[in-house]
Design an enzyme around this catalytic site. Structure first.
Site, short mmCIF file in Angstrom:
data_model
loop_
_atom_site.label_atom_id
_atom_site.label_comp_id
_atom_site.label_asym_id
_atom_site.label_seq_id
_atom_site.Cartn_x
_atom_site.Cartn_y
_atom_site.Cartn_z
N ASP A 1 35.01 2.70 55.94
CA ASP A 1 35.67 4.07 55.51
C ASP A 1 36.42 4.51 56.41
O ASP A 1 36.10 4.83 57.51
CB ASP A 1 34.56 5.15 54.92
CG ASP A 1 35.43 6.01 54.17
OD1 ASP A 1 36.71 6.30 54.21
OD2 ASP A 1 34.53 6.89 53.58
N HIS A 2 37.74 4.11 56.03
CA HIS A 2 38.90 4.70 57.13
C HIS A 2 39.00 6.23 57.54
O HIS A 2 39.57 6.58 58.46
CB HIS A 2 40.17 4.16 56.92
CG HIS A 2 40.99 3.43 58.22
ND1 HIS A 2 40.74 4.25 59.59
CD2 HIS A 2 41.87 2.36 58.35
CE1 HIS A 2 41.34 3.57 60.36
NE2 HIS A 2 42.15 2.46 59.75
N ARG A 3 38.51 6.73 56.52
CA ARG A 3 38.33 8.32 56.88
C ARG A 3 37.48 8.78 57.96
O ARG A 3 37.77 9.44 58.73
CB ARG A 3 38.10 9.03 55.52
CG ARG A 3 38.88 8.87 54.17
CD ARG A 3 38.22 9.54 53.17
NE ARG A 3 37.05 9.01 52.99
CZ ARG A 3 36.27 9.34 52.21
NH1 ARG A 3 36.13 10.65 51.39
NH2 ARG A 3 34.82 8.76 51.86
N PRO B 1 39.10 4.76 51.48
CA PRO B 1 39.90 3.66 51.85
C PRO B 1 39.34 2.44 52.53
O PRO B 1 38.64 2.93 53.77
CB PRO B 1 41.00 4.09 52.75
CG PRO B 1 40.47 5.38 53.10
CD PRO B 1 39.26 5.99 52.23
#
Length: 468
Positions: free
Chosen positions: A438-440, A262
């Site tokens: 990357d929001h992870r 994401p």
């Protein structure tokens, strides 16, 4: 005697390459390690040196052809042990009953491989399949049984004649490892892609055609529910730039299955007048005389310093092991526009370089990329990237992550802009930073702090002293 040169493994486990051009013709005399061809892998353009000294007798492949590793591409006539040329087939010549292998000698003993600047040809066990085995444990034996020497390869027989063995093919569409990785990175289900390659092989162009809105073309035996499922997940598909062409990702923040990234993008507009003044002074200094200094040089150094305080942006998501891998080094990727499209070579261990060394590395990297001389190793292993869209007059954008990286920073154009300065409006040099992450791996706070640190250094270079 006649000797064949088989396409070597050019590194990183690549299984195929495209012949771009031949530097020699039939009848030409070549020397050992003379460049005879230019080929393009999934990562870079590579020059192939000759493994023999002799005369070119046959070019097996034409420019524009995709060739698998281990396939013959050129035949040489070389002198025999007595120094006499021979036009007849020698021990190295291939035949249907005994395909040539660089690992087996005349007496069955292991033979010493010919030296090669770019690698060695793959050892072919039989004419039915290359020796390289897939990394994952799928029922390959049932789909592609090994044939004994002299037996016609299975691939030449229609799949319909072996209905019992077609089930694995239905559950896993046929394609090469680079194409499967290409589709995986883009979130494309290969079961929905129409195959145009030989024997139903799905090619990179098939995947790109599907992304560009081409027909799904799923086989009749595949359930229509898969197509419906894809329509319900339009946000999970991305379009990103393949190495052969210039394109940006145009879709979704998440991709399916093992690769899910994401994207989040933040922007920061900064008064970089102090940094530009510093840059002008450095260019006039004796130490930096003759070295190329640009705003990108200072921005790259700012990124390296900011990463020390924000290591989460120098990381990778390991889906297979369910781990976050944080790198203790920085391989800094720099997006470079080349005649063949956008590539992102990286500077190895950039965090260990001084500003002067970084400037030289950036200049060398850019020159090599534009000349098409970037090697596969230089395109692999990046940990974070920078793209300089300001050179095209663009102020801001939403850069897309390179697979396996947690962040990418885009530099906008430096513009003279009316800006608040010391309580008054003044004409200042201003640029916008665009950070995608990357929001992870990276929380909003971590991404924001990193972007603020980079901006703070460019707004006031002396702030770097507080961060090291």
């Amino acid at each position: 005697m006649i000797k064949e040169f088989r396409l070597p493994d050019l590194g990183e486990g690549l299984t195929e390459s495209e012949i771009l051009s031949w530097k020699v013709g039939v009848g030409d005399t070549v020397s050992l390690n003379q460049v005879i061809a230019e080929v393009e892998t999934a990562k870079a353009v590579v020059e192939l040196p000759s493994p023999f000294a002799g005369v070119i007798r046959e070019l097996h492949e034409q420019p524009g052809t995709i060739v698998e590793v281990g396939k013959p591409i050129v035949s040489f006539e070389v002198a025999d042990d007595a120094g006499n040329p021979s036009s007849g087939p020698g021990p190295a010549a291939s035949s249907p009953a005994a395909p040539a292998s660089p690992a087996v000698g005349q007496e069955g003993e292991p033979a010493r491989r010919q030296p090669n600047l770019v690698g060695y040809g793959a050892v072919v066990e039989s004419s039915a399949r290359p020796a390289r085995r897939p990394r994952n444990a799928l029922p390959v034996v049932e789909s592609f049984p090994v044939t004994a020497p002299g037996v016609e390869p299975v691939e030449t027989q229609p799949v319909e004649t072996q209905p019992v063995k077609t089930q694995p093919v239905e559950t896993r569409p046929r394609s090469t490892p680079p194409v499967r990785k290409f589709a995986k990175d883009l979130g494309v289900d290969l079961a929905l892609v129409a195959a145009t390659g030989p024997q139903g092989l799905i090619t990179r162009e098939d995947v790109q055609h599907f992304l560009d809105g081409g027909a799904a073309g799923a086989a009749p035996a595949r359930e229509a529910g898969a197509a419906v499922a894809l329509q319900t997940r339009p946000g999970e598909r991305e379009t990103r730039t393949p190495i052969k062409g210039v394109r940006k990702f145009t879709a979704a923040a998440m991709v399916q299955s093992a690769f899910t990234a994401p994207h989040v993008t933040e922007f920061l507009t900064v008064d970089v007048t102090p940094a530009m003044e510093l840059l002008a002074r450095l260019k006039e200094s004796r130490e930096f005389s003759g070295h190329k200094l640009t705003p990108l040089t200072l921005a790259a150094k700012a990124v390296l310093i900011a990463l020390r305080r924000n290591p989460a942006l120098n990381a990778r998501w390991d889906e297979a092991n369910q781990e976050i891998v944080t790198f203790n080094y920085v391989n800094l990727g720099i997006a470079a526009a080349t005649p063949r499209g956008l590539t992102v070579p990286n500077i190895k261990d950039a965090d260990s370089l001084s500003l002067l060394q970084l400037a030289d590395a950036l200049a060398e990297l850019t020159e090599s990329a534009r000349a098409g001389k970037t090697t596969p190793a230089e395109l692999s292993g990046g940990t974070i990237s920078i793209t300089n869209i300001g050179v095209f007059g663009i102020d801001a954008g939403t850069p897309i992550l390179n697979p396996g990286e947690a962040a990418i920073l885009a530099l906008g154009a430096v513009r003279n802009t009316p800006w608040e300065y010391q309580g008054q409006v003044a004409l200042r040099q201003v640029l916008t930073l665009s950070l995608s992450f990357d929001h992870r791996l990276v929380d909003g706070e971590q991404g924001s702090r990193f972007l603020a640190d980079v901006g703070g250094i460019l707004a006031e270079p002396g702030m770097a002293l507080t961060m090291v």
